[in-house]
Motif scaffolding. Structure first.
Motif, mmCIF file in Angstrom:
data_model
loop_
_atom_site.group_PDB
_atom_site.id
_atom_site.type_symbol
_atom_site.label_atom_id
_atom_site.label_comp_id
_atom_site.label_asym_id
_atom_site.label_seq_id
_atom_site.Cartn_x
_atom_site.Cartn_y
_atom_site.Cartn_z
ATOM 1 N N PHE A 77 -14.927 -21.555 -44.776
ATOM 2 C CA PHE A 77 -15.188 -20.144 -44.516
ATOM 3 C C PHE A 77 -14.406 -19.665 -43.306
ATOM 4 N N PHE A 78 -14.116 -18.369 -43.328
ATOM 5 C CA PHE A 78 -13.403 -17.700 -42.247
ATOM 6 C C PHE A 78 -14.346 -16.688 -41.639
ATOM 7 N N ASP A 79 -14.574 -16.800 -40.327
ATOM 8 C CA ASP A 79 -15.431 -15.866 -39.604
ATOM 9 C C ASP A 79 -14.588 -14.649 -39.233
ATOM 10 N N LEU A 80 -14.880 -13.514 -39.855
ATOM 11 C CA LEU A 80 -14.097 -12.312 -39.621
ATOM 12 C C LEU A 80 -14.309 -11.746 -38.217
ATOM 13 N N SER A 81 -15.425 -12.071 -37.585
ATOM 14 C CA SER A 81 -15.696 -11.578 -36.231
ATOM 15 C C SER A 81 -14.897 -12.338 -35.176
ATOM 16 N N THR A 82 -14.831 -13.656 -35.308
ATOM 17 C CA THR A 82 -14.142 -14.486 -34.311
ATOM 18 C C THR A 82 -12.745 -14.899 -34.754
ATOM 19 N N GLU A 83 -12.423 -14.668 -36.048
ATOM 20 C CA GLU A 83 -11.147 -15.057 -36.648
ATOM 21 C C GLU A 83 -10.925 -16.569 -36.565
ATOM 22 N N ILE A 84 -12.009 -17.314 -36.778
ATOM 23 C CA ILE A 84 -11.960 -18.779 -36.765
ATOM 24 C C ILE A 84 -12.262 -19.298 -38.168
ATOM 25 N N ASN A 85 -11.535 -20.324 -38.577
ATOM 26 C CA ASN A 85 -11.675 -20.938 -39.881
ATOM 27 C C ASN A 85 -12.462 -22.240 -39.750
#
Length: 125
Positions: A77-85
């Motif tokens: 998953f990709f966290d759209l808030s932190t831009e971390i995968n």
């Protein structure tokens, strides 16, 4: 066979798909590079199996891995808030993400579609 880039919208989020091609020589699945804006989410992402979890602002996807002749898939998953995968460590021969049944549980199928009877619930915790 490779396809040119295109835009795919998931729950109002525009994803740019590039370098997509068939990976198993059986009319699918297709994997490619997926971007949100200018951010590369993943290379070798299954382009037809991306789902959005609105509550946590996460894009879930399946990634194809190949090491010599050995190939497998992982849930990511990709966290759209932190831009971390993030990548879960469990490996699958096949996997299809169907839907969220709760905040922490994902309905999955051990195939490349939701037509298999071999399905279960993947706990995200």
């Amino acid at each position: 066979m490779m396809k040119d880039s295109w835009i795919k919208s998931i729950s109002g989020i525009d994803l740019k798909i590039t370098n997509a091609g068939e990976i198993l020589r059986m009319a699918g699945p297709w994997a490619g590079d997926v971007y949100v804006g200018s951010n590369l989410i993943s290379k070798d992402c299954l382009v037809d199996n991306i789902i959005y979890q609105e509550e946590r602002n996460l894009l879930f996807f399946v990634k194809h891995h190949q090491v010599n002749l050995y190939q497998y898939f992982t849930i990511n998953f990709f966290d759209l808030s932190t831009e971390i995968n993030y990548e879960f460590t469990r490996e699958f021969e096949m996997i299809y993400l169907k839907e969220f049944v709760s905040k922490n549980q994902l309905h999955v199928y051990l195939s490349f579609n939701d037509q298999s009877v071999n399905n279960w619930y993947f706990d995200l915790d």
